[in-house]
Design an enzyme around this catalytic site. Structure first.
Site, PDB file in Angstrom:
ATOM      1  N   CYS A   1      -2.125  -2.643   7.608  1.00 20.04           N
ATOM      2  CA  CYS A   1      -2.023  -3.559   6.468  1.00 20.04           C
ATOM      3  C   CYS A   1      -0.727  -4.367   6.476  1.00 20.04           C
ATOM      4  O   CYS A   1      -0.735  -5.538   6.072  1.00 20.04           O
ATOM      5  CB  CYS A   1      -2.222  -2.805   5.161  1.00 20.04           C
TER       6      CYS A   1
ATOM      7  N   ASP B   1       0.788  -1.245   0.000  1.00 20.25           N
ATOM      8  CA  ASP B   1       0.000   0.000   0.000  1.00 20.25           C
ATOM      9  C   ASP B   1       0.814   1.288   0.000  1.00 20.25           C
ATOM     10  O   ASP B   1       0.490   2.227   0.750  1.00 20.25           O
ATOM     11  CB  ASP B   1      -0.959   0.011   1.202  1.00 20.25           C
TER      12      ASP B   1
ATOM     13  N   LYS C   1      -7.201  -4.834  -2.989  1.00 22.79           N
ATOM     14  CA  LYS C   1      -7.941  -5.350  -1.825  1.00 22.79           C
ATOM     15  C   LYS C   1      -8.867  -4.280  -1.286  1.00 22.79           C
ATOM     16  O   LYS C   1      -8.741  -3.103  -1.646  1.00 22.79           O
ATOM     17  CB  LYS C   1      -6.965  -5.816  -0.748  1.00 22.79           C
TER      18      LYS C   1
END
Ligand code: VGL
Length: 199
Positions: free
Chosen positions: A141, A11, A97
């Protein structure tokens, strides 16, 4: 034989960098470190995977719908794009996601490629045994991805210089690293990494 390594870049998106909708302090500082690491993995033929948050406009993940977070990483928007200085090798596989309205999508293992392959499936297909993990954010994450990697039976190394935390509560990122170490993860800086075949 050394265990086959791969790199997961979690990310590293504009919205998680300073100035973004959910900017993580110093989040952009991971960019050159992970770009260099990705080049090293790719030069040896080792896989590089990148996850991204890829949310629909309405999601239970967002405060507006009762979730925790300001709206961020809406699929297809500039905030959801990878940081412009993140250099990914040409064959990097991207896993999206958080793509449903009911889904936090914290773990890269919840992500899928455009062809619908999950990270877990791909890791098995690529015969990866040792996952190096860096990116954003340490306490969400990265944490969830590392826990899933350990559950999948992989050796896990956290790249501690190449991750930053949200720290909703002060110390969250540090506690996440301690939790992951207790669960079996190792820690290293990107400069410490020696890939099989490197001197
Ligand atoms: C993340 C908070 C909310 C992350 C995603 O990428 O770690 N953190 N959504």
């Amino acid at each position: 034989m050394a265990e086959k390594p791969a790199l997961v870049i979690v990310d590293v998106q504009n919205d998680f960098c300073p100035g973004g909708a959910l900017g993580v302090a110093e989040g952009d500082q991971v960019v050159p470190l992970l770009s260099d690491a990705a080049a090293r993995f790719a030069a040896r033929g080792y896989p590089v995977y990148a996850s991204r948050d890829w949310h629909p406009p309405a999601s239970r993940h967002f405060q507006e719908q009762g979730g925790t977070w300001p709206v961020h990483c809406l699929r297809g928007t500039p905030g959801a794009a990878f940081h412009p200085q993140l250099t990914l090798p040409p064959n990097t596989l991207v896993f999206s996601k958080g793509t449903s309205a009911a889904d936090d999508g914290y773990s890269a293992f919840e992500g899928q490629t455009a062809e619908g392959e999950s990270l877990g499936e791909r890791l098995r297909r690529d015969a990866v045994e040792h996952l190096y993990i860096g990116g954003l954010a340490t306490d969400y994450c990265v944490r969830a991805s590392a826990l899933d990697a350990l559950r999948h039976g992989l050796k896990v190394t956290l790249l501690t210089d190449a991750m930053r935390g949200v720290n909703l509560e002060p110390g969250d990122a540090e506690r996440a690293v301690e939790e992951l170490r207790a669960a079996g993860a190792e820690v290293a800086t990107t400069a410490d990494v020696r890939l099989p075949g490197e001197g």
